[in-house]
Write an enzyme that holds these catalytic residues in place. Structure first.
Site, PDB file in Angstrom:
ATOM      1  CE  LYS A 121       8.519  -3.714   0.574  1.00  0.00           C
ATOM      2  NZ  LYS A 121       7.623  -4.256  -0.466  1.00  0.00           N
ATOM      3  CB  THR A 122       4.850  -3.472   6.601  1.00  0.00           C
ATOM      4  OG1 THR A 122       5.208  -2.459   5.658  1.00  0.00           O
ATOM      5  CG2 THR A 122       4.446  -2.814   7.908  1.00  0.00           C
ATOM      6  CD  GLU A 165       8.304  -1.938   4.831  1.00  0.00           C
ATOM      7  OE1 GLU A 165       7.575  -1.691   3.856  1.00  0.00           O
ATOM      8  OE2 GLU A 165       7.921  -1.839   6.025  1.00  0.00           O
TER       9      GLU A 165
END
Length: 462
Positions: A121-122, A165
């Site tokens: 995600k990051t 995110e």
């Protein structure tokens, strides 16, 4: 007060303001004109970055830190009910807002891209933030890690796109209403909150149901958990799949390693498109393709976005080079789930060639170690040698019988060379005794193992 600032958050107080997720929201609110205050357990460069924006940051938690005129108190799921500032908020009748609700309010009126998945995600959120900025789109963004400096995890931009995110760990991603949702993968994790894959799939289905009418879901065609989720959907959301599978809408034709970069070729709308990803590893290449598909769903020409993605050169703690001494490179990795550990070790193996890879691994959470300790140990077998620390508890209390020994036993059973070290202060000396010129040392884990990189470099011969 800047346009778009929710009135209820014009004087917010953040408990745990220095955390990755909390500090980003605090930064955006400060940039929008809010009078931000908060507290954190320890001082940090992130706290200093917030102070530079005019925020008041207290160190330690105490009832007196909470101003009587605070408009709300923002918390994450990690804040315990007996926190003195939270108790004081109840006494004063100050509304308590979960960080996900605060972030959802900040996205209101914009075109949100919410990036979800068990892993990646990051990185994917960062790729979008950096590439859209390079294209002059001036996105707002909230990321779970810093790009290039403390406090660079969030920004209030002047454009219409907001990239965020979306955290599934506590189901907080159910609060968002994205125009484009990305799901990178779906696996069982966060065992304190999810008891089964069925619960995980139900949670992701709820997230997909939050996509606004006319919006798009971008989802992996390769990851089995994501494919199963796609099969379960009712077709009410436009879905774009990506990956190496033959049936992917955006098909990855090749990923060619080029040292610490990759050349990626995809087939999009029936035509090939080749671009560079400036970080190593097949999984990072796939993250970039997900970002490309999401941008296309918002109407950004892929031929423009693809070269802009090369502007992304990494985020702190995601295979971040910390330095080199005595011919030994030290790299830091946030990987703490077996899938992430395996992906990062494979990426390092491909990039490092014949170099020996030495891992300093710190398990994260007792519950995760209990459920996935065997798989963590098997991942460590990809390294030439590993040092395993005690479990970093974060928000959890110890679980009887759950220690790093579960990982060490599994690693040794898989043929790995593993050493247990219980005192972090000993790590620089231990690693210096193991490392030889040409080796690559990888500090790995979601806890304070990241602090060891500079100390290891200092201990290596000059």
């Amino acid at each position: 007060m800047a346009p778009g600032l929710p009135t209820a958050m014009d004087r917010p107080h953040f408990i745990g303001i220095g955390g990755a997720g909390m500090s980003g929201i605090a930064k955006i609110l400060a940039q929008r004109g809010a009078k931000v205050a908060g507290s954190d357990a320890r001082d940090s460069a992130t706290a200093d970055a917030l102070r530079a924006l005019g925020a008041t940051v207290h160190i330690g938690h105490a009832a007196g830190h909470l101003a009587d005129d605070a408009s709300c108190v923002v918390v994450s799921s990690a804040i315990r009910e007996d926190n003195p500032e939270l108790v004081r908020a109840a006494e004063l009748g100050i509304p308590v807002v979960h960080r996900s609700d605060a972030l959802a309010a900040l996205m209101d009126g914009l075109r949100p891209i919410a990036v979800a998945g068990t892993h990646g995600k990051t990185t994917t959120t960062s790729m979008l933030a950096v590439s859209l900025t390079a294209l002059g789109r001036e996105p707002s963004y909230a990321i779970g890690g810093d790009l290039d400096a403390p406090g660079s995890n969030a920004l209030h931009g002047g454009g219409e796109i907001f990239v965020a995110e979306a955290d599934e760990s506590d189901r907080s991603f159910h609060k968002y209403a994205p125009e484009v949702a990305i799901i990178l993968n779906v696996e069982l994790d966060h065992h304190a909150n999810y008891a089964s894959m069925e619960e995980i799939h139900q949670s992701f289905e709820t997230f997909v149901g939050r996509v606004v009418p006319g919006g798009t879901l971008v989802i992996s065609a390769d990851h089995e958990g994501a494919r199963e989720l796609t099969r379960r959907l009712d077709g009410s959301v436009r879905t774009v799949t990506y990956g190496e599978s033959a049936d992917a809408d955006v098909r990855v034709l090749s990923v060619v390693p080029q040292g610490l970069r990759s050349e990626v070729t995809v087939e999009l709308d029936g035509a090939p498109l080749t671009f560079t990803v400036s970080v190593p590893g097949r999984h990072y290449a796939h993250n970039a393709v997900a970002a490309l598909a999401a941008g296309a769903a918002l109407g950004i020409p892929a031929a423009e976005l693809a070269p802009a993605l090369a502007a992304y050169t990494g985020v702190k703690r995601r295979l971040q080079l910390k330095g080199e001494a005595a011919g030994v490179q030290v790299v830091d990795s946030y990987a703490h789930h077996p899938t992430e550990m395996t992906a990062d070790l494979e990426a390092m193996r491909a990039a490092a060639g014949d170099a020996r890879i030495l891992v300093v691994f710190q398990p994260h959470l007792f519950s995760r170690t209990r459920e996935l300790g065997k798989e963590m140990g098997q991942s460590l077998s990809l390294a030439d040698a590993s040092v395993v620390l005690d479990i970093y508890p974060a928000r959890e209390d110890p679980i009887p019988g759950v220690t790093s020994e579960l990982i060490i036993e599994a690693a040794r059973a898989a043929g790995a060379d593993v050493t247990a070290v219980h005192d972090q202060a000993e790590i620089p000396e231990v690693v210096a005794g193991m490392a030889k010129p040409g080796d690559l040392v990888l500090t790995m884990g979601a806890g304070d193992v990241t602090d060891l990189g500079p100390r290891i470099l200092d201990r290596l011969p000059k």
